[in-house]
Design an enzyme around this catalytic site. Structure first.
Site, PDB file in Angstrom:
ATOM      1  N   HIS A 157      40.945  40.868   7.307  1.00  0.00           N
ATOM      2  CA  HIS A 157      40.484  41.883   8.263  1.00  0.00           C
ATOM      3  C   HIS A 157      39.295  41.342   9.053  1.00  0.00           C
ATOM      4  O   HIS A 157      38.671  40.360   8.666  1.00  0.00           O
ATOM      5  CB  HIS A 157      40.059  43.162   7.540  1.00  0.00           C
ATOM      6  CG  HIS A 157      41.205  44.022   7.110  1.00  0.00           C
ATOM      7  ND1 HIS A 157      41.884  43.804   5.930  1.00  0.00           N
ATOM      8  CD2 HIS A 157      41.805  45.085   7.710  1.00  0.00           C
ATOM      9  CE1 HIS A 157      42.852  44.712   5.814  1.00  0.00           C
ATOM     10  NE2 HIS A 157      42.826  45.501   6.880  1.00  0.00           N
ATOM     11  N   LYS A 161      34.548  44.961   8.492  1.00  0.00           N
ATOM     12  CA  LYS A 161      35.080  45.812   7.413  1.00  0.00           C
ATOM     13  C   LYS A 161      34.141  45.789   6.211  1.00  0.00           C
ATOM     14  O   LYS A 161      33.674  44.724   5.806  1.00  0.00           O
ATOM     15  CB  LYS A 161      36.491  45.344   7.016  1.00  0.00           C
ATOM     16  CG  LYS A 161      37.141  46.267   6.000  1.00  0.00           C
ATOM     17  CD  LYS A 161      38.640  46.070   5.923  1.00  0.00           C
ATOM     18  CE  LYS A 161      39.270  46.972   4.893  1.00  0.00           C
ATOM     19  NZ  LYS A 161      39.106  48.396   5.194  1.00  0.00           N
TER      20      LYS A 161
END
Ligand code: NAD
Length: 268
Positions: A157, A161
């Site tokens: 990600h 995040k």
């Protein structure tokens, strides 16, 4: 028929803005409003400008209770502490709630389950059609293969995040454990570093990558001696999650109280 009025809490977040745009672009839906945490700079600014949607004439609010009361469904992609507050308020107003927020702890999970006794809630770590298919396939493949196949879940990600492994990665691990008929928490192998010893047979391993603006890549690897099966999903745009969330909000109309998943919404 009147439009379904959909509210968005956390409306200036990465997902919040996508959700507003998707609600505005979906026939039969209208934006009921959007809120942010009271100290957020966006509060009081123009919601339409924030979302790039013309003709809304609504300010970004900070009163979640009022938004829930004015909405046919509310979408929550925020942080776990806020999600629990929103779920309690939704239970009071009986407003259907779609929860995409990940990273909740056991007490927060329990609070959401309790709220779902009073209102209908769809909760999913990943709202995309593709990932929900991947969950089904993972469960099926794990049920067919024995422990000669080591299961590893790899996710990547964007650099912003805050939770790891991703909620989707953990959901894939749970699907693999369910397919294999074992308890997930006992099988999970998390946070390898240093002299870890050999891989335990039957473990479900996790590997986490963070960087750039990657929306979300997930692979489930089934690795045996001399052969490997990999199931992969790559998200290129947050719109796939937003579309799933709006679909869930429409599906929730008229549903009795309860905690539902995307499996219910998509009919998988
Ligand atoms: P983000 O940080 O960009 O947005 C979160 C927003 O929530 C922020 O604007 C923040 O100010 C707001 N917020 C925090 N507390 C609030 C409160 N009390 N009231 C109102 N707003 C509040 O994060 P993001 O990338 O949009 O992700 C949000 C969550 O959604 C994360 O948990 C992420 O993992 C999850 N997510 C889920 C899916 C899915 O399909 N289920 C997809 C993408 C992201």
């Amino acid at each position: 028929m009147a439009d379904v009025r959909i509210g968005v809490v956390g409306c200036s977040g990465r997902m919040g803005v996508n959700l507003l745009r998707t609600v505005a672009a979906t026939p039969g839906c209208a934006i009921a409003g959007g809120t942010e945490r009271p100290e957020h700079a966006a509060v009081g600014s123009d919601l339409g400008t924030l979302a790039g949607v013309d003709g809304l004439a609504l300010p970004v609010g900070d009163d979640a209770a009022a938004l829930l009361a004015a909405s046919d469904a509310v979408l929550d992609f925020t942080v776990p502490e806020a999600t629990v507050q929103h779920a309690r308020l939704a239970a009071e107003t009986g407003t259907p709630l779609v929860i995409g927020t990940t990273g909740a702890d056991a007490a927060q999970d329990a609070a959401i389950r309790e709220a779902a006794q009073a209102t209908a809630i769809v909760r999913a770590a990943n709202m995309s059609v593709g990932v929900n298919l991947l969950l089904q396939l993972t469960r099926q493949v794990a049920a067919l293969l024995d422990e000669d196949f080591d299961i590893e879940i790899v996710e990547m990600h964007h650099r912003y995040k805050v939770d790891a492994p991703s909620g989707t990665a953990l959901a894939l691990g749970q699907a693999a454990a369910a397919g294999r008929g074992v308890g997930h928490d006992a099988a999970a192998l998390r946070g390898r570093d240093g002299i870890t010893g050999e891989r335990p047979r039957g473990g479900i391993g996790y590997a986490v990558l963070r960087g750039g603006n990657v929306v979300g890549d997930h692979s489930v690897v089934f690795a045996a001696d001399n052969e490997r099966i990999e199931l992969t999903h790559k998200a290129a745009d947050r719109a796939i999650f937003a579309r799933g969330a709006v679909r869930a909000a429409l599906w929730l109309q008229g549903q009795p109280p309860g905690l539902y998943g995307m499996k219910d919404v998509l009919g998988f």
